[in-house]
Design a protein around this motif. Structure first.
Motif, short mmCIF file in Angstrom:
data_model
loop_
_atom_site.label_atom_id
_atom_site.label_comp_id
_atom_site.label_asym_id
_atom_site.label_seq_id
_atom_site.Cartn_x
_atom_site.Cartn_y
_atom_site.Cartn_z
N PHE A 136 0.83 -1.21 0.00
CA PHE A 136 0.00 0.00 0.00
C PHE A 136 0.87 1.26 0.00
O PHE A 136 0.65 2.18 -0.79
N ASP A 137 1.86 1.29 0.88
CA ASP A 137 2.74 2.46 0.97
C ASP A 137 3.59 2.62 -0.29
O ASP A 137 3.80 3.74 -0.77
N ALA A 138 4.09 1.51 -0.81
CA ALA A 138 4.93 1.57 -2.01
C ALA A 138 4.13 2.09 -3.20
O ALA A 138 4.61 2.95 -3.96
N ALA A 139 2.92 1.58 -3.38
CA ALA A 139 2.08 2.02 -4.50
C ALA A 139 1.72 3.50 -4.35
O ALA A 139 1.77 4.27 -5.32
N GLY A 140 1.36 3.91 -3.13
CA GLY A 140 1.01 5.31 -2.90
C GLY A 140 2.17 6.25 -3.19
O GLY A 140 1.99 7.30 -3.81
N ALA A 141 3.36 5.87 -2.73
CA ALA A 141 4.54 6.72 -2.94
C ALA A 141 4.86 6.85 -4.43
O ALA A 141 5.15 7.95 -4.92
N LEU A 142 4.80 5.73 -5.16
CA LEU A 142 5.14 5.77 -6.58
C LEU A 142 4.09 6.53 -7.38
O LEU A 142 4.44 7.33 -8.26
N VAL A 143 2.82 6.31 -7.08
CA VAL A 143 1.76 7.05 -7.78
C VAL A 143 1.88 8.55 -7.51
O VAL A 143 1.75 9.37 -8.44
N ASN A 144 2.12 8.91 -6.27
CA ASN A 144 2.26 10.34 -5.94
C ASN A 144 3.45 10.97 -6.65
O ASN A 144 3.37 12.13 -7.10
N TYR A 145 4.55 10.24 -6.75
CA TYR A 145 5.71 10.76 -7.47
C TYR A 145 5.38 10.96 -8.94
O TYR A 145 5.62 12.03 -9.51
N VAL A 146 4.83 9.92 -9.56
CA VAL A 146 4.54 9.97 -11.00
C VAL A 146 3.58 11.11 -11.32
O VAL A 146 3.85 11.94 -12.20
N LEU A 147 2.45 11.17 -10.63
CA LEU A 147 1.45 12.18 -10.94
C LEU A 147 1.91 13.58 -10.51
O LEU A 147 1.62 14.57 -11.18
N GLY A 148 2.64 13.66 -9.40
CA GLY A 148 3.12 14.96 -8.93
C GLY A 148 4.13 15.58 -9.88
O GLY A 148 4.00 16.75 -10.27
N VAL A 149 5.12 14.81 -10.28
CA VAL A 149 6.14 15.32 -11.20
C VAL A 149 5.54 15.60 -12.58
O VAL A 149 5.84 16.62 -13.20
N ALA A 150 4.69 14.68 -13.05
CA ALA A 150 4.07 14.88 -14.36
C ALA A 150 3.21 16.14 -14.37
O ALA A 150 3.25 16.93 -15.32
N GLY A 151 2.44 16.34 -13.30
CA GLY A 151 1.59 17.52 -13.21
C GLY A 151 2.40 18.81 -13.14
O GLY A 151 2.06 19.81 -13.79
N GLN A 152 3.49 18.79 -12.36
CA GLN A 152 4.33 19.98 -12.24
C GLN A 152 5.02 20.30 -13.55
O GLN A 152 5.14 21.46 -13.96
N ASN A 153 5.49 19.26 -14.23
CA ASN A 153 6.15 19.46 -15.51
C ASN A 153 5.19 20.07 -16.53
O ASN A 153 5.55 20.99 -17.27
N ALA A 154 3.95 19.57 -16.56
CA ALA A 154 2.95 20.09 -17.49
C ALA A 154 2.61 21.54 -17.16
O ALA A 154 2.45 22.37 -18.06
N ALA A 155 2.52 21.85 -15.87
CA ALA A 155 2.22 23.23 -15.45
C ALA A 155 3.35 24.16 -15.86
O ALA A 155 3.11 25.27 -16.35
N ASN A 156 4.59 23.72 -15.64
CA ASN A 156 5.74 24.56 -16.02
C ASN A 156 5.77 24.81 -17.53
O ASN A 156 6.04 25.93 -17.98
N ALA A 157 5.50 23.74 -18.29
CA ALA A 157 5.51 23.87 -19.75
C ALA A 157 4.43 24.85 -20.21
O ALA A 157 4.65 25.63 -21.15
N GLY B 10 14.05 9.20 -11.73
CA GLY B 10 13.37 9.19 -10.44
C GLY B 10 12.57 7.92 -10.24
O GLY B 10 12.54 7.34 -9.13
N VAL B 11 11.90 7.46 -11.28
CA VAL B 11 11.15 6.20 -11.20
C VAL B 11 12.11 5.05 -10.88
O VAL B 11 11.81 4.19 -10.03
N ASP B 12 13.28 5.03 -11.53
CA ASP B 12 14.26 3.97 -11.29
C ASP B 12 14.78 4.01 -9.84
O ASP B 12 15.03 2.95 -9.23
N ILE B 13 14.93 5.21 -9.31
CA ILE B 13 15.36 5.34 -7.90
C ILE B 13 14.29 4.75 -6.98
O ILE B 13 14.59 4.04 -6.01
N PHE B 14 13.02 5.06 -7.27
CA PHE B 14 11.93 4.50 -6.49
C PHE B 14 11.94 2.97 -6.56
O PHE B 14 11.82 2.29 -5.54
N LEU B 15 12.09 2.45 -7.76
CA LEU B 15 12.07 1.00 -7.92
C LEU B 15 13.26 0.33 -7.24
O LEU B 15 13.13 -0.78 -6.71
N ALA B 16 14.40 1.00 -7.25
CA ALA B 16 15.56 0.45 -6.57
C ALA B 16 15.31 0.38 -5.06
O ALA B 16 15.68 -0.59 -4.39
N GLY B 17 14.69 1.43 -4.53
CA GLY B 17 14.36 1.43 -3.11
C GLY B 17 13.31 0.40 -2.77
O GLY B 17 13.40 -0.30 -1.74
#
Length: 218
Positions: free
Chosen positions: A134-155, A206-213
């Motif tokens: 549960f924690d692993a899925a939540g952390a990875l989803v939050n990273y993916v959507l958070g970074v993707a959303g911020q990148n889109a907003a910046n663009a 960043g995704v690879d770092i998450f997966l390594a952890g």
């Protein structure tokens, strides 16, 4: 007078038109008046398929996310499938910036549930123990959507301001390089990488770092 369409108007066509309006002008561009003009139809024909703007935004978001989910090879190795899902979401939100905002606004909708289900299932297949799933899925989803959303907003900010990304990064990198290296040692050293970095590559790193952890949880 504009001739109204007389052929059948499906929800799929309405959602497709809504996505085009959203991509062109963001959420403020999506009005039922604009939609009737875009589809050369009346309000009644649209209300027959969608209740309101919120319903239409949700349907458009579900459609975008569903396209990402169907692009993942079911029998692919879990780690590569996770990278494919993550990058697919990054690209989809980059192409449709409104999707990120909609996912955070209504987290109970099918779109976000589909993301959690796919990522959680792949982490399970990767061997993440149930106690940490549960924690692993939540952390990875939050990273993916958070970074993707911020990148889109910046663009989008850069696009609206008619600024060139390379020129903008060069300016910020120059400011970082001028900082006191004793007070800001990391930022000072990172200035060179900031100028040349690729957003997608950095995201995937960043995704690879998450997966390594996550791999250490086995």
């Amino acid at each position: 007078m504009t001739k109204r369409r007389t052929d059948g108007l499906s929800k799929e066509l309405i959602v497709k038109a809504a996505k085009e309006l959203l991509d062109d002008g963001g959420e403020t561009a999506l009005t039922f008046r604009a939609l009737t003009t875009h589809l050369t139809t009346g309000y009644g024909a649209i209300y027959h398929h969608v209740a309101n703007k919120s319903d239409l935004l949700a349907a458009a978001t579900d459609d975008v996310i569903a396209s990402v989910m169907t692009g993942v090879v079911v029998d692919a190795e879990p780690r590569e499938a996770l990278r494919t899902v993550a990058l697919g979401l990054f690209d989809a939100i980059d192409a449709h910036p409104w999707v990120g905002a909609q996912l955070s606004r209504e987290p109970w909708r099918p779109a976000l549930l589909a993301v959690y289900e796919r990522i959680g299932g792949l982490l399970d297949a990767l061997g993440v123990p149930e106690r940490a799933l549960f924690d692993a899925a939540g952390a990875l989803v939050n990273y993916v959507l958070g970074v993707a959303g911020q990148n889109a907003a910046n663009a989008r900010v850069l696009t609206l301001g008619e600024a060139d990304r390379s020129a903008f990064l060069a300016k910020v990198a120059a400011q970082w390089a001028d900082l006191d290296p004793e007070r800001y040692p990391f930022v000072h050293k990172a200035s060179a990488q900031l100028r040349e970095h690729d957003d997608r590559d950095q995201f995937l790193a960043g995704v690879d770092i998450f997966l390594a952890g996550i791999a250490t949880l086995r």
